[in-house]
Design a protein around this motif. Structure first.
Motif, mmCIF file in Angstrom:
data_model
loop_
_atom_site.group_PDB
_atom_site.id
_atom_site.type_symbol
_atom_site.label_atom_id
_atom_site.label_comp_id
_atom_site.label_asym_id
_atom_site.label_seq_id
_atom_site.Cartn_x
_atom_site.Cartn_y
_atom_site.Cartn_z
ATOM 1 N N GLU A 51 33.235 47.521 39.092
ATOM 2 C CA GLU A 51 34.504 47.989 39.730
ATOM 3 C C GLU A 51 35.718 46.952 40.074
ATOM 4 O OE1 GLU A 51 35.305 50.068 44.012
ATOM 5 O OE2 GLU A 51 33.190 49.798 43.503
ATOM 6 N N HIS A 52 35.060 45.642 40.237
ATOM 7 C CA HIS A 52 35.907 44.496 40.491
ATOM 8 C C HIS A 52 36.529 44.369 38.767
ATOM 9 C CE1 HIS A 52 37.556 40.654 41.506
ATOM 10 N NE2 HIS A 52 37.042 40.141 40.448
ATOM 11 N N LEU A 53 36.108 44.339 37.790
ATOM 12 C CA LEU A 53 36.467 44.273 36.543
ATOM 13 C C LEU A 53 37.548 45.386 36.049
ATOM 14 C CD1 LEU A 53 33.378 42.569 34.597
ATOM 15 C CD2 LEU A 53 35.627 41.283 35.394
ATOM 16 N N LEU A 54 37.295 46.495 36.702
ATOM 17 C CA LEU A 54 38.095 47.592 36.339
ATOM 18 C C LEU A 54 39.425 47.740 36.953
ATOM 19 C CD1 LEU A 54 35.385 50.782 36.199
ATOM 20 C CD2 LEU A 54 37.068 49.706 34.202
ATOM 21 N N ALA A 55 39.458 46.937 38.251
ATOM 22 C CA ALA A 55 40.397 46.731 39.026
ATOM 23 C C ALA A 55 42.028 46.420 38.276
ATOM 24 C CB ALA A 55 40.503 46.090 40.203
ATOM 25 N N PRO A 56 41.780 45.493 37.451
ATOM 26 C CA PRO A 56 43.384 45.283 36.737
ATOM 27 C C PRO A 56 43.594 46.413 35.875
ATOM 28 C CG PRO A 56 41.477 43.219 36.644
ATOM 29 C CD PRO A 56 41.009 44.474 37.134
ATOM 30 N N TRP A 57 42.606 46.880 35.195
ATOM 31 C CA TRP A 57 42.978 47.978 34.356
ATOM 32 C C TRP A 57 43.750 49.175 34.937
ATOM 33 C CZ3 TRP A 57 43.249 47.175 29.206
ATOM 34 C CH2 TRP A 57 42.195 46.238 28.619
ATOM 35 N N ARG A 58 42.975 49.458 36.204
ATOM 36 C CA ARG A 58 43.449 50.566 37.082
ATOM 37 C C ARG A 58 44.986 50.224 37.537
ATOM 38 N NH1 ARG A 58 39.344 52.277 41.380
ATOM 39 N NH2 ARG A 58 40.525 54.185 41.424
ATOM 40 N N GLN A 59 45.334 49.107 37.869
ATOM 41 C CA GLN A 59 46.471 48.840 38.464
ATOM 42 C C GLN A 59 47.433 48.529 37.306
ATOM 43 O OE1 GLN A 59 45.781 45.258 40.549
ATOM 44 N NE2 GLN A 59 44.394 46.115 42.115
ATOM 45 N N LEU A 60 47.246 48.845 35.886
ATOM 46 C CA LEU A 60 48.249 48.456 34.821
ATOM 47 C C LEU A 60 49.104 49.844 34.898
ATOM 48 C CD1 LEU A 60 49.075 46.659 32.762
ATOM 49 C CD2 LEU A 60 47.419 47.759 31.200
ATOM 50 N N PRO A 61 50.275 49.850 35.098
ATOM 51 C CA PRO A 61 51.118 51.096 35.271
ATOM 52 C C PRO A 61 51.240 51.557 33.819
ATOM 53 C CG PRO A 61 52.581 49.096 35.449
ATOM 54 C CD PRO A 61 51.032 48.548 35.445
#
Length: 287
Positions: A51-61
């Motif tokens: 989940e921590h590693l997915l955070a930057p991908w989820r924040q990519l607009p």
């Protein structure tokens, strides 16, 4: 984006975050597969790290994020095995990230997997490694086969036990108590405090033991599933060999029938020739 990924030359293709930001909003879909860092963390039983590693991908607009789940009948926890494929569904459900079932297709038909081994050896400039032969699972499978894979992934008991994580993350420390002036009460309260402090540690050990047993059962399930699939593959191979042998037998019978007809024709021709010779001889004697 393909040109940007291959721009470094001899190094493996890759994209920088700046490239993703530059092309975001253009219908860009990001598919994180079994070799990506978040999915590898899931394979190792670390959904918190995933989940921590997915955070930057989820924040990519401006992108559409997807998690790839792939099962290629492999054993263990590596890419293509059942456990990481099943564990990918957990963050997909919890974080509302669509999961995509893929098959890492490399060829259309199963009988092309030997050619894939040859091409891999030529690409890597080495001989064919018989320890890592292509299994034939990278083919273009029909909807029924993909539906069966999806059913097995959804039914696999591959979610890690959550008890140990709850104990590690959710057990509050014991509250400090004011010292009692009465010696007997102080001794009893101290005993209760020691017992209360031992309970979280005992619960944690029990949870870790339960998680270890769960992982052991998962390994046994994976091994049993792999044995079943190997048996099914061997049965399919025997059926294919039986079909081939039946075809060869039919061809042999047909060849024997043709040879027998040719032999009969040759005998008839020889008999006719013999009669013609006798008639010509009689005619010569009579003249």
């Amino acid at each position: 984006m393909t040109s940007a990924a291959h721009a470094p030359g001899d190094s493996p293709p890759h994209l920088a975050w700046d490239d993703l930001h530059r092309h975001a909003g253009e219908g860009l879909t990001v598919l994180l597969g079994p070799t990506s860092e978040p999915v590898r963390a899931l394979s190792a039983g670390r959904p918190d790290l995933a989940e921590h590693l997915l955070a930057p991908w989820r924040q990519l607009p401006g992108i559409q994020l997807r998690l790839e789940t792939c099962r290629l009948n492999r054993v263990g926890t590596g890419p293509g095995s059942l456990r990481p494929a099943a564990r990918t569904l957990t963050p997909a459900d919890q974080l509302d990230i669509p999961a995509v079932l893929a098959n890492a297709v490399r060829y259309a038909d199963r009988d092309r997997h030997r050619l894939a081994d040859v091409l891999d050896a030529a690409r890597l400039l080495r001989s064919i490694d018989r320890r890592h032969l292509d299994s034939g699972e990278h083919r273009l499978k029909d909807p029924a086969a993909m539906h069966e894979i999806a059913r097995r992934i959804a039914a696999a008991p591959a979610r890690p036990a959550a008890a140990a994580h709850r104990v590690r993350g959710g057990t509050p420390p014991p509250k400090p108590e004011r010292p009692d002036t009465t010696p007997a009460k102080a001794v009893r309260k101290q005993g209760r405090t020691d017992e209360a402090s031992r309970k979280p540690a005992q619960a944690q050990r029990e949870a870790e033991a339960a998680e270890q047993r769960t992982r052991q059962r998962e390994d046994e399930h994976d091994q049993a599933q792999a044995e079943v699939e190997r048996a099914e593959a061997a049965l399919r191979e025997l059926e294919e060999r039986g079909t081939e042998l039946a075809r060869q037998l039919h061809a042999t019978v047909e060849l024997r029938r043709r040879m027998r007809n040719d032999l009969d024709d040759a005998r008839n021709c020889a008999a006719q020739t013999d009669r013609a010779v006798r008639q010509a001889r009689h005619a010569a004697e009579a003249g």
